[in-house]
Design an enzyme around this catalytic site. Structure first.
Site, PDB file in Angstrom:
ATOM      1  N   LEU A 108      44.226  46.408  37.421  1.00 27.04           N
ATOM      2  CA  LEU A 108      44.071  47.369  38.510  1.00 27.04           C
ATOM      3  C   LEU A 108      44.296  46.668  39.848  1.00 27.04           C
ATOM      4  CD1 LEU A 108      41.018  49.476  37.340  1.00 27.04           C
ATOM      5  CD2 LEU A 108      43.411  49.563  36.625  1.00 27.04           C
ATOM      6  N   GLY A 153      42.898  45.262  33.590  1.00 26.59           N
ATOM      7  CA  GLY A 153      43.621  46.511  33.312  1.00 26.59           C
ATOM      8  C   GLY A 153      44.931  46.277  32.570  1.00 26.59           C
ATOM      9  N   ASN A 177      38.457  40.405  32.047  1.00 22.91           N
ATOM     10  CA  ASN A 177      37.693  39.417  32.829  1.00 22.91           C
ATOM     11  C   ASN A 177      36.843  40.064  33.919  1.00 22.91           C
ATOM     12  OD1 ASN A 177      40.117  40.200  34.118  1.00 22.91           O
ATOM     13  ND2 ASN A 177      40.058  38.409  35.450  1.00 22.91           N
ATOM     14  N   GLU A 178      36.522  41.341  33.769  1.00 25.04           N
ATOM     15  CA  GLU A 178      35.840  42.079  34.841  1.00 25.04           C
ATOM     16  C   GLU A 178      34.605  41.382  35.389  1.00 25.04           C
ATOM     17  OE1 GLU A 178      37.518  43.454  32.519  1.00 25.04           O
ATOM     18  OE2 GLU A 178      38.545  45.213  33.308  1.00 25.04           O
TER      19      GLU A 178
END
Ligand code: CO8
Length: 302
Positions: A108, A153, A177-178
């Protein structure tokens, strides 16, 4: 908004009007309300679609510099293209790849989540949901030809596909990896990963925000095959031929049976999921984390 559709030897350039995202609630689509017109200028195209009518396979090349990050505009363009392909009876298979060097997709677009109004964040998140619903619920055979790094994303996009082939280059990585950005992967990101690599691998991956090198990704089943970098697309084409040889109706129903519970869960919680995202991402502490992460990216570059 524009994309380039190439049918066999003949290239035609199409521009689609805005307005898709209110149209369908999941992958199998209602007829588009978007209009199509001809245009000869491909200079702003972020997507190139090569549709081979004889094989029924379309290759969607992402080319949104520098790193194919998924902005609202780019997501909308992807959704419109997916809708068009899904409705085209002559298209049975879709390969997704990148025209950007070293990167499949950086995930994203962080700038869409930083310093934006709640309304804009909501619109953005709706587009993220829409892309996922279209890909995860697609009746086409979908293959991700991952020819570069694919964090967050980008990894989600790959995991929506039926099969993943990655370039065997240890400089590339893939994963959700958020947590490294100080954010939490939503439940449908998590479930897509559970459906791909199982509960334990997902738990570790998500808690630690792991990005896997190709060999590690293969080991946990996050990708299905590694090939030399220059063979990613040809391997995807070969695999596609095998998948398309399976009786179509049986394959489609089986895919739907496997994925429907996860899709239904988001479909019945879309608005709440948007509200969750907006209230989470606009928090001052989260905005601070995103700013620090972007600074870290810049420093890494310097
Ligand atoms: N969004 C916006 N800009 C980005 C992004 C991104 N995701 N990734 C990179 N960029 C920018 C960089 O800042 C840089 O900008 P500039 O040229 O102005 O300095 C430019 O793109 C090029 O980046 P690099 O120099 O880092 O390019 P490399 O080829 O060296 O590396 C990578 C490519 C590996 C993709 C690297 O850029 C990278 O690691 N990017 C970050 C990837 C990432 O962490 N993405 C996470 C996005 S969040 C997400 O997808 C899910 C969020 C779910 C939200 C849920 C909330 C509830």
């Amino acid at each position: 908004m524009s994309c380039v559709f190439r049918h066999g030897e003949t290239a035609c350039f199409c521009v689609f009007a805005e307005g898709l995202l209110s149209c369908s609630s999941h992958g199998r689509l209602c007829p588009s309300s978007s209009s199509i017109s001809q245009r000869n200028n491909s200079s702003s195209a972020k997507l190139i679609v090569d549709h081979d009518q004889t094989t029924g396979v379309a290759v969607m090349h992402m080319q949104s510099p520098p790193v194919n990050s998924l902005s609202l505009d780019f997501l909308t363009e992807i959704c419109i293209t997916l809708e068009k392909l899904e409705m085209d009876k002559g298209c049975r298979g879709l390969i997704i790849t990148s025209n950007q060097p070293k990167v499949f997709s950086a995930g994203l677009d962080i700038l869409e989540m930083y310093g934006k109004s709640p309304e804009r964040c909501g619109e953005f998140w709706k587009a993220v949901q829409e892309m996922w619903l279209k890909l995860y619920g697609s009746n086409m055979v979908t293959i991700a030809a991952i020819n570069g790094s694919s964090p967050a994303g980008g990894c989600l996009m790959s995991m929506t596909c039926d099969y993943r082939i990655m370039a065997d280059n240890p400089r590339y990585s893939i994963g959700l990896n958020e947590t490294m950005l100080g954010i939490v992967a939503p439940f449908w990101f998590k479930e897509t990963m559970v459906n791909t690599v199982g509960h334990r691998n997902t738990e570790m991956s998500l808690e630690l925000g792991l990005l896997y090198k190709p060999a590690e990704a293969l080991k946990i089943g996050l990708v299905d095959q590694l090939v030399p970098e220059d063979q990613v697309l040809s391997a995807a084409t070969q695999t596609m031929t095998k998948w398309l040889a399976i009786p179509e109706h049986a394959r489609q129903i089986t895919k739907s049976m496997m994925r429907k519970p996860t899709i239904d869960k988001l479909c019945s919680n879309r608005e709440a999921d948007i509200q969750n995202f907006v209230s989470f991402i606009t928090k001052e502490s989260i905005q601070k984390s995103l700013r620090m992460y972007m600074e870290m990216l810049k420093q890494k570059k310097a």
